[in-house]
Design a protein around this motif. Structure first.
Motif, PDB file in Angstrom:
ATOM      1  N   GLY A  18       0.727  -1.268  -0.090  1.00 33.29           N
ATOM      2  CA  GLY A  18       0.001  -0.108  -0.155  1.00 33.29           C
ATOM      3  C   GLY A  18       0.927   1.426  -0.004  1.00 33.29           C
ATOM      4  N   THR A  19       0.136   2.252  -0.057  1.00 32.08           N
ATOM      5  CA  THR A  19       0.754   3.729  -0.063  1.00 32.08           C
ATOM      6  C   THR A  19       0.386   4.187   1.311  1.00 32.08           C
ATOM      7  N   ARG A  20       1.319   4.744   1.873  1.00 29.03           N
ATOM      8  CA  ARG A  20       1.255   5.364   3.182  1.00 29.03           C
ATOM      9  C   ARG A  20       1.387   6.672   3.119  1.00 29.03           C
ATOM     10  N   ILE A  21       0.299   7.617   3.673  1.00 26.47           N
ATOM     11  CA  ILE A  21       0.374   9.034   3.780  1.00 26.47           C
ATOM     12  C   ILE A  21       0.096   9.489   5.381  1.00 26.47           C
ATOM     13  N   VAL A  22       0.764  10.572   5.582  1.00 23.13           N
ATOM     14  CA  VAL A  22       0.706  11.170   7.012  1.00 23.13           C
ATOM     15  C   VAL A  22       0.029  12.374   6.987  1.00 23.13           C
ATOM     16  N   ALA A  23      -1.273  12.549   7.442  1.00 24.23           N
ATOM     17  CA  ALA A  23      -1.846  13.921   7.687  1.00 24.23           C
ATOM     18  C   ALA A  23      -1.071  14.453   8.860  1.00 24.23           C
ATOM     19  N   PHE A  24      -0.624  15.406   8.898  1.00 21.76           N
ATOM     20  CA  PHE A  24       0.018  16.020   9.960  1.00 21.76           C
ATOM     21  C   PHE A  24      -0.679  17.581  10.236  1.00 21.76           C
ATOM     22  N   GLY A  25      -1.122  17.744  11.359  1.00 18.27           N
ATOM     23  CA  GLY A  25      -1.629  18.788  12.089  1.00 18.27           C
ATOM     24  C   GLY A  25      -1.861  18.948  13.444  1.00 18.27           C
ATOM     25  N   ASP A  26      -3.137  19.767  13.726  1.00 21.29           N
ATOM     26  CA  ASP A  26      -3.479  19.981  15.060  1.00 21.29           C
ATOM     27  C   ASP A  26      -4.786  19.395  15.262  1.00 21.29           C
ATOM     28  N   SER A  27      -5.779  20.109  15.932  1.00 22.19           N
ATOM     29  CA  SER A  27      -7.021  19.411  16.386  1.00 22.19           C
ATOM     30  C   SER A  27      -8.019  19.208  15.146  1.00 22.19           C
ATOM     31  N   ILE A  28      -7.842  20.176  14.136  1.00 23.81           N
ATOM     32  CA  ILE A  28      -8.611  20.105  12.914  1.00 23.81           C
ATOM     33  C   ILE A  28      -8.462  18.650  12.334  1.00 23.81           C
ATOM     34  N   THR A  29      -7.045  18.506  12.135  1.00 21.29           N
ATOM     35  CA  THR A  29      -6.811  17.139  11.347  1.00 21.29           C
ATOM     36  C   THR A  29      -7.159  15.803  12.480  1.00 21.29           C
ATOM     37  N   HIS A  30      -6.785  16.023  13.976  1.00 20.07           N
ATOM     38  CA  HIS A  30      -6.782  14.866  14.802  1.00 20.07           C
ATOM     39  C   HIS A  30      -8.640  14.764  14.732  1.00 20.07           C
ATOM     40  N   GLY A  31      -9.391  15.619  14.418  1.00 17.48           N
ATOM     41  CA  GLY A  31     -10.718  15.320  14.536  1.00 17.48           C
ATOM     42  C   GLY A  31     -11.297  15.388  15.923  1.00 17.48           C
ATOM     43  N   LEU A  32     -10.953  16.511  16.635  1.00 14.36           N
ATOM     44  CA  LEU A  32     -11.451  16.432  18.177  1.00 14.36           C
ATOM     45  C   LEU A  32     -13.137  16.347  18.277  1.00 14.36           C
ATOM     46  N   ASP A  33     -13.452  15.514  19.079  1.00 14.61           N
ATOM     47  CA  ASP A  33     -14.739  15.416  19.242  1.00 14.61           C
ATOM     48  C   ASP A  33     -15.518  14.663  18.031  1.00 14.61           C
ATOM     49  N   LEU A  34     -14.842  14.166  17.194  1.00 15.20           N
ATOM     50  CA  LEU A  34     -15.470  13.405  15.918  1.00 15.20           C
ATOM     51  C   LEU A  34     -15.188  11.907  15.995  1.00 15.20           C
ATOM     52  N   PRO A  35     -16.175  11.064  15.434  1.00 22.08           N
ATOM     53  CA  PRO A  35     -15.780   9.764  15.304  1.00 22.08           C
ATOM     54  C   PRO A  35     -14.699   9.601  14.323  1.00 22.08           C
ATOM     55  N   ALA A  36     -13.950   8.502  14.550  1.00 20.89           N
ATOM     56  CA  ALA A  36     -12.802   8.333  13.570  1.00 20.89           C
ATOM     57  C   ALA A  36     -13.013   8.388  12.012  1.00 20.89           C
ATOM     58  N   THR A  37     -14.061   7.966  11.752  1.00 20.11           N
ATOM     59  CA  THR A  37     -14.791   7.714  10.473  1.00 20.11           C
ATOM     60  C   THR A  37     -14.831   9.263   9.781  1.00 20.11           C
ATOM     61  N   GLU A  38     -15.227  10.074  10.558  1.00 21.62           N
ATOM     62  CA  GLU A  38     -15.412  11.473   9.889  1.00 21.62           C
ATOM     63  C   GLU A  38     -14.316  12.486  10.180  1.00 21.62           C
TER      64      GLU A  38
END
Length: 72
Positions: A18-38
């Protein structure tokens, strides 16, 4: 991995072919208070699959409250 990573994304390995991509960031990337799928990385991974990228693996490396200086 840093303790601030989401539990479902602590595995930093990519699938063998597969291809590995890293999404790097803060709470917006983290998805604060969101389910993982969102979270942004999960949506990106799904869109890449739909576009035909074989076995994409997007790692959510967002850490809430982290600044660019801390990330460095």
């Amino acid at each position: 991995p840093p303790a601030g990573l989401r539990p479902e994304t602590r595995d930093l390995s990519a699938p063998p072919d597969g291809t590995r991509i890293v999404a790097f960031g803060d709470s917006i990337t983290h998805g604060l208070d969101l389910p993982a799928t969102e979270t942004f990385p999960a949506i990106l991974q799904e869109q890449l699959r739909r576009l035909g990228l074989p076995d994409p693996h997007v790692i959510n490396a967002g850490v809430g409250g982290e600044t660019a200086v801390q990330a460095l």
